[in-house]
Write a protein that holds these residues in place. Structure first.
Motif, short mmCIF file in Angstrom:
data_model
loop_
_atom_site.label_atom_id
_atom_site.label_comp_id
_atom_site.label_asym_id
_atom_site.label_seq_id
_atom_site.Cartn_x
_atom_site.Cartn_y
_atom_site.Cartn_z
N GLN A 169 -23.56 -22.42 4.90
CA GLN A 169 -22.21 -22.13 5.40
C GLN A 169 -22.27 -21.30 6.68
O GLN A 169 -21.54 -21.56 7.64
CB GLN A 169 -21.40 -21.39 4.32
N ASP A 190 -26.43 -27.28 12.48
CA ASP A 190 -26.17 -28.34 11.51
C ASP A 190 -27.20 -29.47 11.67
O ASP A 190 -27.62 -30.08 10.69
CB ASP A 190 -24.76 -28.91 11.68
N HIS A 212 -23.19 -23.54 9.53
CA HIS A 212 -22.03 -24.35 9.91
C HIS A 212 -21.03 -23.54 10.73
O HIS A 212 -20.41 -24.06 11.67
CB HIS A 212 -21.37 -24.92 8.65
#
Length: 198
Positions: free
Chosen positions: A63, A19, A66
């Motif tokens: 995604q 991230d 993450h």
């Protein structure tokens, strides 16, 4: 790691795609047309086909970052991401090029795959792929090691633009101790090596 570039010596470092490093990764991808027209480094995670947009690829890649379901060794010069090497388990990166010939000679799946490389426009020839591969192997060792496969292009007898070497140059793999296992296309090989756990 220090390499020579167009403006003299450049200090390269390798960081993982997280991230925290996503913004630098995204800046490089956006500056290069989404990488190969919008792949966003998703082409080995899923089968890219008609109807799938660059925006979908970007969203899914973010995604996965993450959720910790994608692995990229990013090469930096200061705060700028210059390129990367993607790696992962066969479950994480199930898609391979030349699948029919790959599966024909398959005895056992590896623990890890080195699937693709990318270096930004104007940044090639500075050792980015070599640094990225070294960083990926170091992280694989930290994660427990095992059998690692790559699928590089062999360019010994022909000139190939660096932009087409998305599965990596053979020279980089051989420098890092990989050996040619079997060909899966006229110029692409499966190469393997064992990485000991750290």
């Amino acid at each position: 790691m220090v390499v020579m570039g167009g403006a003299g010596e450049t200090e390269l470092s390798v960081r993982l795609l997280t991230d925290e490093t996503w913004p630098a990764f995204a800046r490089l991808v956006e500056a290069n047309n989404g990488v190969w027209g919008g792949c966003w480094c998703m082409g080995f995670h899923v089968k890219l086909g008609k109807g799938r947009t660059a925006a979908e690829n970007r969203s899914e890649k973010e995604q996965r970052v993450h959720e910790g379901r994608t692995h990229n060794a990013l090469v930096f010069a200061g705060d700028d991401c210059l390129g990367w090497c993607q790696f992962g388990s066969p479950e994480e990166v199930p898609e391979v090029k030349s699948r029919r010939l790959y599966e024909k000679g398959l005895v056992a799946l590896p623990d890890w795959r080195i699937t693709c490389f990318f270096t930004g426009k104007g940044l090639r020839g500075r050792g980015v792929a070599d640094a990225a591969l070294g960083g990926a192997l170091a992280e694989i060792a930290r994660l427990g090691g095992g059998t690692v496969e790559g699928y590089p292009e062999e360019t010994d007898d022909r000139k190939v633009s660096g932009s087409f070497l998305h599965t990596g140059p053979m020279a980089a793999f051989e420098k890092h101790g990989f050996t040619r296992t079997r060909p899966i296309s006229p110029h692409r090989w499966v190469v393997t090596r064992t990485v000991e756990p750290d």
